[in-house]
Design an enzyme around this catalytic site. Structure first.
Site, PDB file in Angstrom:
ATOM      1  N   HIS A  56     -15.408  -9.272 -80.644  1.00 22.56           N
ATOM      2  CA  HIS A  56     -14.769 -10.374 -80.096  1.00 22.56           C
ATOM      3  C   HIS A  56     -15.292 -10.808 -78.726  1.00 22.56           C
ATOM      4  CE1 HIS A  56     -10.719  -9.800 -82.256  1.00 22.56           C
ATOM      5  NE2 HIS A  56     -11.694  -9.588 -82.896  1.00 22.56           N
ATOM      6  N   GLU A  58     -13.994 -11.387 -75.769  1.00 21.94           N
ATOM      7  CA  GLU A  58     -13.753 -10.717 -74.797  1.00 21.94           C
ATOM      8  C   GLU A  58     -14.256  -9.347 -74.679  1.00 21.94           C
ATOM      9  OE1 GLU A  58      -9.817 -12.564 -76.447  1.00 21.94           O
ATOM     10  OE2 GLU A  58     -11.788 -11.852 -77.076  1.00 21.94           O
ATOM     11  N   CYS A  86      -6.240 -10.753 -78.270  1.00 17.24           N
ATOM     12  CA  CYS A  86      -5.610  -9.946 -79.546  1.00 17.24           C
ATOM     13  C   CYS A  86      -5.044  -8.539 -78.879  1.00 17.24           C
ATOM     14  CB  CYS A  86      -6.485  -9.859 -80.611  1.00 17.24           C
ATOM     15  SG  CYS A  86      -7.755  -8.627 -80.435  1.00 17.24           S
ATOM     16  N   CYS A  89      -8.441  -6.842 -77.477  1.00 19.42           N
ATOM     17  CA  CYS A  89      -8.921  -6.985 -76.332  1.00 19.42           C
ATOM     18  C   CYS A  89      -8.095  -6.661 -75.301  1.00 19.42           C
ATOM     19  CB  CYS A  89      -9.285  -8.561 -76.747  1.00 19.42           C
ATOM     20  SG  CYS A  89     -10.459  -8.793 -77.931  1.00 19.42           S
TER      21      CYS A  89
END
Length: 149
Positions: A56, A58, A86, A89
């Site tokens: 992701h 992040e 999410c 993260c």
């Protein structure tokens, strides 16, 4: 006086990262990490490219910022993200001890708040910065994906 380096300025930079993801067929989420008004990390989703569910924006930005700083903690840093983090993260951001998170669009299905995840108690959170711009890029991406299938 107008502050040239405000949250909107940096969120625009995160949206540029999200557009890179969009252009390469990734879910368009972008993130940047800033310290003392300097961007030290830029990232976007790479889950499809790397065949890695943890890639992701992040996560990529945390790694890049930690490498830049030479340490695992991001205290004194702000992460700008186009979409609410999410649960995964949020956990990584918790452990990074990042000082501030600013995000655009809320993720009503998989966001850390709806999933019950926690951030570090000292982390400041600002939501809804350039929310419309962030959300419209995501909506356009998924509409196009549905029309292709």
């Amino acid at each position: 006086m107008i502050e040239p380096f405000d949250d909107a300025y940096f969120m625009k930079k995160a949206i540029q990262e999200a557009e890179k993801a969009y252009d390469s067929g990734e879910i368009p989420v972008g993130a940047i990490v800033v310290v003392d008004n300097k961007i030290i990390a830029r990232a976007h989703n790479l889950t499809e490219t790397l065949h890695d569910v943890t890639a992701h924006a992040e996560m990529q930005a945390i790694t890049a910022a930690a490498n830049y700083l030479g340490g695992k903690y991001l205290s004194g840093c702000t992460m700008y993200i186009t979409l609410e983090p999410c649960q995964m993260c949020a956990g990584a951001l918790y452990w990074s001890q990042i000082s501030k998170i600013v995000y655009g669009a809320t993720d009503q299905h998989r966001g850390y708040t709806v999933m019950g995840a926690k951030l570090h108690p000292k982390t400041e959170v600002v939501s809804g910065v350039m929310e419309q711009e962030s959300a419209s890029l995501l909506k356009r991406f998924f509409i196009e994906k549905r029309n292709l299938n």
